[in-house]
Design an enzyme around this catalytic site. Structure first.
Site, PDB file in Angstrom:
ATOM      1  N   ASP A  10       0.812  -1.226   0.000  1.00 57.45           N
ATOM      2  CA  ASP A  10       0.000   0.000   0.000  1.00 57.45           C
ATOM      3  C   ASP A  10       0.840   1.268   0.000  1.00 57.45           C
ATOM      4  OD1 ASP A  10      -2.164  -1.720   0.077  1.00 57.45           O
ATOM      5  OD2 ASP A  10      -2.505  -1.478   2.223  1.00 57.45           O
ATOM      6  N   HIS A  11       2.018   1.209  -0.608  1.00 62.41           N
ATOM      7  CA  HIS A  11       2.875   2.388  -0.744  1.00 62.41           C
ATOM      8  C   HIS A  11       2.948   2.705  -2.236  1.00 62.41           C
ATOM      9  CE1 HIS A  11       4.939   0.445   2.986  1.00 62.41           C
ATOM     10  NE2 HIS A  11       3.830   1.087   3.321  1.00 62.41           N
ATOM     11  N   ILE A  12       1.992   3.480  -2.734  1.00 64.38           N
ATOM     12  CA  ILE A  12       1.820   3.668  -4.173  1.00 64.38           C
ATOM     13  C   ILE A  12       2.721   4.801  -4.653  1.00 64.38           C
ATOM     14  CG2 ILE A  12       0.146   4.037  -6.007  1.00 64.38           C
ATOM     15  CD1 ILE A  12      -2.035   3.322  -3.894  1.00 64.38           C
TER      16      ILE A  12
END
Length: 547
Positions: free
Chosen positions: A480-482
């Site tokens: 979830d680190h876009i």
């Protein structure tokens, strides 16, 4: 003064990046209008939703955030079709099934609050190791913005330089607050790591440690930072929205931007949005910020094709939507011979980071290792029920699994690769807007690391903890680190934005945050996104004030 259809600065997105820039502009005397695709909700409502969840949904972080038809979450299926909102393909498609809610406040509602900085070496991957790209500026340029970001959102961390990250990189100021102590599980994990020559560092966290900060209370260890901090001890952008309004900012919720309109000299002159009744509206301004995360931002730009920009707004380089990054994650679910007792304090409070650095990065990636500190009672309860146990046997197994299980995580550094790409799907959402489609391949750079380095080390950590059973995820998962879809660089031919996150193609369009990041390192991206937001904010204020 901002109105509902015009302002000096128009900000699309109400997450941490949008809120930091909006407040910076308001403090400089500028008018600000913010647009948010999703609804605006009170904290008590999310907390009550969470409390009322059945046990089998307690581990679903997004369950307390019901999506709206006009602002679906990534795994949302529409009533009339079976495809999720986010379309995925490629050899590692599962690794890009991201998690974020489209609510006012953005993904900070449900983030862990971890604020690791990337290192000087992380910013020079091409120069040092012959892979990836170099940033267009050095760590020394970014450091003051890191510090400003830590004070802007309230980050606690250790004062001892030996416990700080990056190593040997000077800080311009200490953390605003001291660290949160380890619980028994993290203390045990730290001791085990040391036996293997690894250092488990206390994580800098955007939560209040023993004191109030910005009107938010100190953390009391509720241990449900996922899916929501019930008392707002952890920073989330939702806490900034009332402050933004008190300074004169206007916030439009349920406003789904679908087009960026350009005009004379290719300047951006408006954005168009749909409301929840599918009615279209137009907002004008002098400067525009698209800060709706690393998926939604490139999607909007690609949707905005016109005669001047046939490949989409800000896309003369053909790099919009390319270089999509996240730390490909592997997880080990571990059963132990004796109790570990995770669950005391926040859900995450430490990480092993010396494993992210080294000359090996010319061959394969480094990675961050962590033991998740979430309480295991809900997970243990569901697992025990699946065994068909009842009565005292059920009670005993819930107690055993709650105390004697753990989750170990390894998050691998990604490379910016142009074939990892977001495009527009032919499938459309409830509003008739094309859904995002992403092709994703973690690359041999990551696969070799997992084979030769990280998985063997993960197994050694589990064994030292006293593991009797280890189940490692069979495929890479999302962290979830876009990052990367509007990549930064000095050359307009190979990048989307400049050093201030200003689009090369449009002098009054800024695309700050994770999408602009050149590389991601092996750590959480939020504090780097926040630092880039403040750097962009300085440029925006200067441009609006002085032309």
């Amino acid at each position: 003064m901002a109105t509902d259809d015009s302002a000096d600065l128009v900000v699309v997105g109400t997450g941490v990046v949008g809120c930091l820039i909006a407040e910076q502009a308001l403090d400089a005397g500028l008018s600000v209008l913010m647009l948010e695709a999703g609804p605006r909700v009170d904290r008590w409502r999310i907390v009550e939703n969470y409390r009322n969840l059945p046990p089998n949904l307690r581990t679903h972080w997004d369950a307390p955030y019901p999506p709206r038809p006009w602002a679906p979450h990534l795994e949302t299926r529409t009533p009339h079709e079976q495809e999720e909102y986010l379309q995925l393909e490629g050899p590692n498609a599962r690794a890009y099934m991201q998690g974020y809610v489209r609510y006012a406040g953005g993904a900070t509602w449900h983030w862990a609050g971890i604020c690791w900085r990337i290192t000087p070496e992380d910013m020079r991957m091409k120069s040092l190791y012959g892979v990836g790209r170099d940033w267009a500026f050095s760590y020394d340029v970014l450091e003051p913005y890191y510090t400003r970001a830590e004070y802007a959102i309230g980050v606690c961390g250790p004062s001892d330089p030996a416990l700080q990250w990056p190593p040997n990189a000077k800080r311009s100021r200490p953390y605003p607050m001291g660290p949160i102590p380890f619980g028994p599980g993290e203390q045990r994990f730290t001791e085990v790591a040391a036996k293997l020559g690894l250092v488990n560092l206390p994580a800098p966290q955007a939560r209040n440690s023993g004191v109030s900060y910005q009107g938010r209370p100190p953390c009391c260890g509720n241990n449900n930072c996922f899916p929501v901090c019930p008392i707002a001890a952890k920073y989330d952008a939702a806490t900034a929205l009332p402050r933004i309004e008190s300074k004169g900012g206007r916030i439009l919720a349920n406003a789904v931007v679908y087009k960026v309109e350009t005009g004379e000299k290719n300047a951006v002159q408006a954005v168009h949005y749909f409301d929840s009744d599918k009615q279209s509206h137009k907002v004008t301004g002098k400067v525009f910020v698209i800060a709706c995360n690393g998926i939604e931002t490139p999607k909007v730009l690609l949707l905005s094709k016109d005669e001047r920009n046939p490949n989409g707004v800000a896309n003369s380089s053909d790099q919009v939507g390319r270089n999509m990054m996240d730390q490909p994650k592997l997880v080990a679910e571990v059963e132990l011979s004796e109790p570990l007792w995770t669950g005391v304090g926040p859900v995450q409070s430490s990480s092993i980071l010396n494993t992210t650095q080294g000359e090996f990065r010319s061959r394969y990636t480094g990675a961050m290792f962590r033991m998740e500190n979430a309480a295991r009672s809900a997970i243990g309860g569901v697992a025990a029920l699946k065994k068909g146990l009842v009565g005292k046997a059920l009670d005993a197994e819930i107690r055993r699994l709650s105390a004697c299980t753990a989750k170990l995580t390894v998050e691998h550094e990604p490379l910016p690769l142009p074939y990892n790409r977001l495009t527009l799907s032919s499938k459309k959402d409830w509003l008739g807007i094309n859904k995002p489609n992403i092709y994703y391949d973690v690359s041999d750079y990551v696969r070799l690391s997992a084979k030769e380095y990280t998985v063997p080390l993960l197994k050694r950590l589990a064994a030292e903890l006293g593991a009797t059973k280890v189940d490692i995820s069979p495929e890479f998962l999302n962290s979830d680190h876009i990052m990367g879809g509007c990549i930064m660089g000095a050359d307009p031919a190979t990048s989307v934005v400049d050093v201030d996150c200003r689009a090369h193609d449009h002098h009054n369009l800024f695309l700050p945050g994770g999408a602009a990041m050149t590389t991601g390192g092996g750590v959480n991206s939020t504090i780097t996104m926040a630092a880039l937001a403040l750097k962009a904010g300085d440029a925006i204020v200067a441009q609006l004030k002085h032309g």
